[in-house]
Structures are given as C-alpha cells and as structure tokens.
Design a protein around this motif. Sequence first.
Motif, PDB file in Angstrom:
ATOM      1  N   THR A 181       0.822  -1.203   0.000  1.00 16.71           N
ATOM      2  CA  THR A 181       0.000   0.000   0.000  1.00 16.71           C
ATOM      3  C   THR A 181       0.861   1.261   0.000  1.00 16.71           C
ATOM      4  O   THR A 181       2.032   1.236   0.388  1.00 16.71           O
ATOM      5  N   ARG A 182       0.271   2.357  -0.420  1.00 19.95           N
ATOM      6  CA  ARG A 182       0.974   3.642  -0.396  1.00 19.95           C
ATOM      7  C   ARG A 182       1.349   4.023   1.036  1.00 19.95           C
ATOM      8  O   ARG A 182       2.426   4.580   1.267  1.00 19.95           O
ATOM      9  N   GLN A 198       0.250  11.352  -0.030  1.00 16.62           N
ATOM     10  CA  GLN A 198       0.586  10.156  -0.791  1.00 16.62           C
ATOM     11  C   GLN A 198       1.077  10.493  -2.201  1.00 16.62           C
ATOM     12  O   GLN A 198       1.665   9.639  -2.867  1.00 16.62           O
ATOM     13  N   ASP A 202       3.536   8.474  -5.141  1.00 11.73           N
ATOM     14  CA  ASP A 202       3.197   8.267  -6.549  1.00 11.73           C
ATOM     15  C   ASP A 202       4.233   8.873  -7.478  1.00 11.73           C
ATOM     16  O   ASP A 202       4.592   8.281  -8.503  1.00 11.73           O
ATOM     17  N   GLY A 228      -2.203   0.279  -4.085  1.00 16.13           N
ATOM     18  CA  GLY A 228      -0.773   0.573  -4.060  1.00 16.13           C
ATOM     19  C   GLY A 228      -0.053  -0.010  -5.253  1.00 16.13           C
ATOM     20  O   GLY A 228      -0.538   0.076  -6.389  1.00 16.13           O
ATOM     21  N   TYR A 229       1.079  -0.676  -5.000  1.00 18.11           N
ATOM     22  CA  TYR A 229       1.934  -1.157  -6.083  1.00 18.11           C
ATOM     23  C   TYR A 229       2.510  -2.533  -5.751  1.00 18.11           C
ATOM     24  O   TYR A 229       2.597  -2.931  -4.587  1.00 18.11           O
TER      25      TYR A 229
END
Length: 243
Positions: A181-182, A198, A202, A228-229
């Motif tokens: 998650t961010r 946030q 990004d 998120g990523y």
Amino acid sequence: MSDKVLIIEDEPTIARLVTYNLSQDGYETEVIGNGAEGLHKAIQDEYAIIFLDLMLPGMNGFEVLQKLRQHGVKTPVIILTARNAEEEVVQGLKLGADDYITKPFGVAELLARTSAVLRRSRNEEARPKSDPTGEKVISLGALQIYPDKYEVQVGSEWITLRPKEFEVLLYLAERPGIVITRDDLMNVVWGFDYIGGQRTVDVHVSSLRKKLELNQQSVQIESIRGVGYKLTVSRKTGIAGKV
C-alpha cells in the motif's frame, strides 16, 4: 553547534518569516535572494538543509535544484511553492527535492517539516556501510539490487536512482508479487512522522518505473487501483545472500 540553513527566497516577507521562526528554534540562517548566488553558496558551503523558492529571478528554483544534484550536492532541499501548484511540486520532487511547503504556511508546519527532513537525512547518513567480507545482492530475474551500495542493475544496464527511489524499489523487491500500500511505502521510506501526502509516493514510483522499465519488459511495477503497487518479474531466480 546549531544547524546551518540556507534560504533561497526573493520575497522579503517569506524570507523574514522563515528566518525568524527557524532562528527562534535554534537554527543558524542565511538568506540569498536570487538563484545563481544561492546555487553558488549551496555548492561552496555546507548546510544542514536548504529552503528553495521555485520562482526566483534569473535562475529559477528548478534550475538551481537540478544543478545542485548534478554537482553531487546531497543537502536536503525543501521547496517553497504556491498553493495548488501541484505540477510544481511534482517537478520539484522529480528533480530531487526532499519535501515541499505550500505558501502561505504556518509556523508549526515549517518547524515540523524541517525537523522531519533533517531526521530522515541523518538516519540515511548513519546507515551501516558495506560488509568488507562480501556484499548482499537481491536477484529477481534480470534485476540485481545491491542494498549496501545503493546500486541497481537490470540485465547489463546499471540504473541510476535517487535514494528514495532506491528505497522504494528495495522494499518492493523484498516482497515480489505482493501488493504494497501507499501508506506502507510512505511509513517505511519516509517515516511515520512524514506529514506530506501520498502524492509524494506516486511521484517517486512513477519516476522509478520509467527508469526501471526503459528498454526492457522483464521487471515492472504494477499499479493496483486504490491500493498501491507491486513488483513483478518475468522469471524469479530467488533472493541471494552473500556472493
């Protein structure tokens, strides 16, 4: 000995506000009103932190920041920008700024951001150096990460990353295929006391992705909408210890 702060700002009111409040908090301040002279001072002298206005006469803040990083100056930089100027914030972070403050700002925010950036900077400086008996490498397909040296290789290409980009990549690579998650990235890389948004995460992920995926498809950072990523690789070879 107090921390020495360089303030590159051409608006007298803002410069006085920053100077007064930092001085009251124990910092030693120096004000420069134009970009070229500020760049010269930042390169020649040592400062704990730099406050940099973006709209400066002659040489603007973006140019100053870019030239600072090109000269290898790693002093933390907090950019000063107009409210609602998101594109300025994004560009500044991409060029190597550590944080930003939007005008007008309060005293509490100014001091909190200054303290947080200095604390993160000193934590990075205090990182243990490479083990002389060997080095750790994380190997994921074509991706090779050397945590002790802050170096990254994809195939035969060496990738140049800023410290925060490297730390984001390292955290993702230690958890391949897992969605991060961010909030997790922000807390781990920037610290729980970081008061930025946030958007900072990004911006760094976007810049990292462009550098990492240039001319290759084996290593990618996927965006998971609203979450998120995660880092994906075409072929996982595992995580190595010392080599």
